[in-house]
Scaffold this motif. Sequence first.
Motif, PDB file in Angstrom:
ATOM      1  N   SER A   1       0.828  -1.206   0.000  1.00 47.21           N
ATOM      2  CA  SER A   1       0.000   0.000   0.000  1.00 47.21           C
ATOM      3  C   SER A   1       0.864   1.259   0.000  1.00 47.21           C
ATOM      4  CB  SER A   1      -0.920   0.009   1.233  1.00 47.21           C
ATOM      5  OG  SER A   1      -1.836  -1.061   1.197  1.00 47.21           O
ATOM      6  N   ARG A   2       2.038   1.159   0.608  1.00 49.40           N
ATOM      7  CA  ARG A   2       2.961   2.293   0.629  1.00 49.40           C
ATOM      8  C   ARG A   2       3.693   2.421  -0.717  1.00 49.40           C
ATOM      9  NH1 ARG A   2       8.439   3.055   1.902  1.00 49.40           N
ATOM     10  NH2 ARG A   2       8.914   5.098   2.828  1.00 49.40           N
ATOM     11  N   ALA A   3       4.089   1.286  -1.285  1.00 54.88           N
ATOM     12  CA  ALA A   3       4.873   1.311  -2.520  1.00 54.88           C
ATOM     13  C   ALA A   3       4.119   1.967  -3.677  1.00 54.88           C
ATOM     14  CB  ALA A   3       5.278  -0.116  -2.905  1.00 54.88           C
TER      15      ALA A   3
ATOM     16  N   ILE B   1      -3.219  -6.357  -6.287  1.00 56.35           N
ATOM     17  CA  ILE B   1      -3.376  -5.059  -6.941  1.00 56.35           C
ATOM     18  C   ILE B   1      -3.515  -4.001  -5.856  1.00 56.35           C
ATOM     19  CG2 ILE B   1      -4.815  -3.652  -8.449  1.00 56.35           C
ATOM     20  CD1 ILE B   1      -5.579  -6.157  -9.965  1.00 56.35           C
ATOM     21  N   ALA B   2      -2.610  -3.027  -5.862  1.00 57.52           N
ATOM     22  CA  ALA B   2      -2.596  -1.957  -4.857  1.00 57.52           C
ATOM     23  C   ALA B   2      -2.985  -0.633  -5.508  1.00 57.52           C
ATOM     24  CB  ALA B   2      -1.207  -1.849  -4.227  1.00 57.52           C
ATOM     25  N   TYR B   3      -3.754   0.164  -4.760  1.00 59.05           N
ATOM     26  CA  TYR B   3      -4.181   1.478  -5.244  1.00 59.05           C
ATOM     27  C   TYR B   3      -3.646   2.566  -4.314  1.00 59.05           C
ATOM     28  CZ  TYR B   3      -7.321  -1.089  -8.308  1.00 59.05           C
ATOM     29  OH  TYR B   3      -7.823  -1.927  -9.261  1.00 59.05           O
ATOM     30  N   GLY B   4      -3.191   3.660  -4.907  1.00 58.53           N
ATOM     31  CA  GLY B   4      -2.629   4.758  -4.140  1.00 58.53           C
ATOM     32  C   GLY B   4      -3.699   5.623  -3.506  1.00 58.53           C
ATOM     33  N   GLY B   5      -3.366   6.208  -2.346  1.00 60.83           N
ATOM     34  CA  GLY B   5      -4.269   7.111  -1.657  1.00 60.83           C
ATOM     35  C   GLY B   5      -4.087   8.546  -2.137  1.00 60.83           C
ATOM     36  N   THR B   6      -4.605   9.466  -1.345  1.00 58.01           N
ATOM     37  CA  THR B   6      -4.577  10.880  -1.735  1.00 58.01           C
ATOM     38  C   THR B   6      -3.172  11.442  -1.645  1.00 58.01           C
ATOM     39  OG1 THR B   6      -6.825  11.142  -0.876  1.00 58.01           O
ATOM     40  CG2 THR B   6      -5.540  13.142  -1.255  1.00 58.01           C
ATOM     41  N   ASP B   7      -2.734  12.042  -2.718  1.00 54.14           N
ATOM     42  CA  ASP B   7      -1.487  12.806  -2.731  1.00 54.14           C
ATOM     43  C   ASP B   7      -1.855  14.260  -2.448  1.00 54.14           C
ATOM     44  OD1 ASP B   7       0.811  14.200  -3.214  1.00 54.14           O
ATOM     45  OD2 ASP B   7       1.209  13.325  -5.181  1.00 54.14           O
TER      46      ASP B   7
ATOM     47  N   PHE C   1      -7.299 -12.453  -7.641  1.00 55.16           N
ATOM     48  CA  PHE C   1      -6.320 -11.561  -7.036  1.00 55.16           C
ATOM     49  C   PHE C   1      -6.896 -10.999  -5.747  1.00 55.16           C
ATOM     50  CE2 PHE C   1      -8.958  -9.099  -9.921  1.00 55.16           C
ATOM     51  CZ  PHE C   1      -9.302  -7.972  -9.180  1.00 55.16           C
ATOM     52  N   THR C   2      -6.050 -10.334  -4.975  1.00 56.42           N
ATOM     53  CA  THR C   2      -6.506  -9.573  -3.817  1.00 56.42           C
ATOM     54  C   THR C   2      -6.128  -8.112  -4.045  1.00 56.42           C
ATOM     55  OG1 THR C   2      -4.430  -9.980  -2.623  1.00 56.42           O
ATOM     56  CG2 THR C   2      -6.250 -11.513  -2.226  1.00 56.42           C
ATOM     57  N   THR C   3      -6.825  -7.221  -3.332  1.00 60.77           N
ATOM     58  CA  THR C   3      -6.528  -5.794  -3.477  1.00 60.77           C
ATOM     59  C   THR C   3      -6.069  -5.225  -2.137  1.00 60.77           C
ATOM     60  OG1 THR C   3      -8.781  -5.043  -2.956  1.00 60.77           O
ATOM     61  CG2 THR C   3      -8.278  -5.543  -5.268  1.00 60.77           C
ATOM     62  N   THR C   4      -5.358  -4.123  -2.216  1.00 56.18           N
ATOM     63  CA  THR C   4      -4.928  -3.424  -1.009  1.00 56.18           C
ATOM     64  C   THR C   4      -4.780  -1.942  -1.330  1.00 56.18           C
ATOM     65  OG1 THR C   4      -3.377  -3.498   0.863  1.00 56.18           O
ATOM     66  CG2 THR C   4      -2.417  -3.654  -1.344  1.00 56.18           C
ATOM     67  N   GLY C   5      -4.650  -1.135  -0.281  1.00 55.38           N
ATOM     68  CA  GLY C   5      -4.496   0.296  -0.465  1.00 55.38           C
ATOM     69  C   GLY C   5      -4.626   1.010   0.863  1.00 55.38           C
TER      70      GLY C   5
END
Length: 413
Positions: A13-15, A68-74, A155-159
Motif C-alpha cells: 500500500s505504501r509502494a 493489486i494496490a491502489y494509491g491514496g490521496t497525494d 487476485f486480492t486488493t490493497t491500499g
Amino acid sequence: MPEITDEQYRYLSRAVYFVGKFPHQYRKGRMVTIHGRKYVVEDVESNEKNGLQALAVTPRDAPDELVIAYGGTDPADIKDALTDIEFIALGREHSPLDDGRDRLKEVIAENPRVQELISRLGLDGTALLAARGSGDSQAVSALKFAHRAAGGRTFTTTGHSLGASLAIYVAVKLRMSSTCFNGPDISAILSAEECAYIRSHPYEFRNYHNPGDIIGNVTPDRLDCAITAAGQRASLDIFACHSLRSWHFSESGSVTSEDGRPLLSEEELSFCRKMQSGDPACSSFALFVSAASDKAVSEVRASSERERGQLVSRCIHRGVSLCSFMNEREVREFLLEELEFPGTSHKFPRPYELQDRIILRGLAGQLKADLTRLTEQTGFRISRIRREAAGVLRDAEESRNMYEKKQVDRHDH
C-alpha cells in the motif's frame, strides 16, 4: 504457497504511492524488492488525467498470489482532492460532472458540506474547477486497471486511505477480497446487493482502522468491514493517526494493537486465508454463519449509534446550562464544529462569548474522548462476534474432517 501477510499488504500500500515518482523502477516486467520480498511488476498505471496510481505485482516465490494496490490521496495532487470530494464526500461512482465544469460549480454551490471540506483542506475552488476534465473517474479507471492486470486471474486488493476505498470498490465489483488500511466507508456508492455481499463476507474485506483517525473514519462504517485497533494512541496530529506508519505487526506479520494484542485470532486469520484462496469447503457454510452473525453486528452498530446520539445530546444540554450568553442553537453548532474541526472556527466570536467558548471547548474535548471510548467498545463487541463466528466455522471444519476420516476408515475396513 507463502501467503501475503497484513504487514506485506501494508508495504505494498505504501509502494504504490511511488509509481508516478519513480516510473523507471516500477515498470511492467521489472523485479522490485519491497520490505525484503521480491515481486514481479505485472502492470502499473499513473493516470495523469484523474490522478489514479495503481500497481499489480506477484511475489517471485508465489507467482499465483496476484495483488493489486491502489494509491491514496497525494496532498500535492489537486485531482486526488477532487476524487475525495466526488467519491467520498458526494458518493459518486462515476464522474458526477459528465456535463462539464459548470456542473461541478453547481454541485459545489448546492452542497455546503463540500464547500466546508474545500475550505478546511485549504483547497482552491477555482483550481478544482480547472482540474475537472473529461474522462473516467478514478473508480472507473481502477476497475479497468484490475481487468487489464488480472486478465481473468483471481487476485486480492490493497491500499491506504482513498486507495483503500478504491481497493474495496474493485474487490466487491469483481467478487475478490481486500485487505487495506484507513479507508473511508463507500457504502454510498455501492448497490444494496454489493453492501450485503461485503457484510456477509467479513473475512474477505478487512479495512483496518485507527479509532483516532478522523480521516479514515470520516464516513460511518456501514459496511461493517472496519477492524478497529482499540488502544491505538490518539494524536493531535490527524495525519499521524491516518499514516501507514501508525500500524504495528506481530512476528508473523499480523496487525496488532499498539500493546501487541492481535486484532484477529490465528483461527480468524487462518479462515481469512482459506476464504481468500477460494477453498470450496468454506464458501457455503461461511455464508450461513456470516448471515447469522450479521444481525448481531447490526444490532451492536444500532445500539452504538443510539448511545452516540445520547452522549451528544447530554453534552449540548450541559453546555446550554453552563453558558451565559450563547443560546441552544449556537451551543449545538459550536460543539459539532469543534468535534469535526477542533479549534478552527471561522466565525469571529463576540467579546462576551469568549468565556462560553472556553467552557464549550472543554466539553467538546471530553465528548470526543467519550465517543472514542464508545468506538473502541463497539469494535471490541463486533470483534467478539467475529471471533465466535470463526469458532463456529472452526468447529464445523473439525467435525467435517472427523466425519471424513471415519468414512475413510469404514471404507478401508
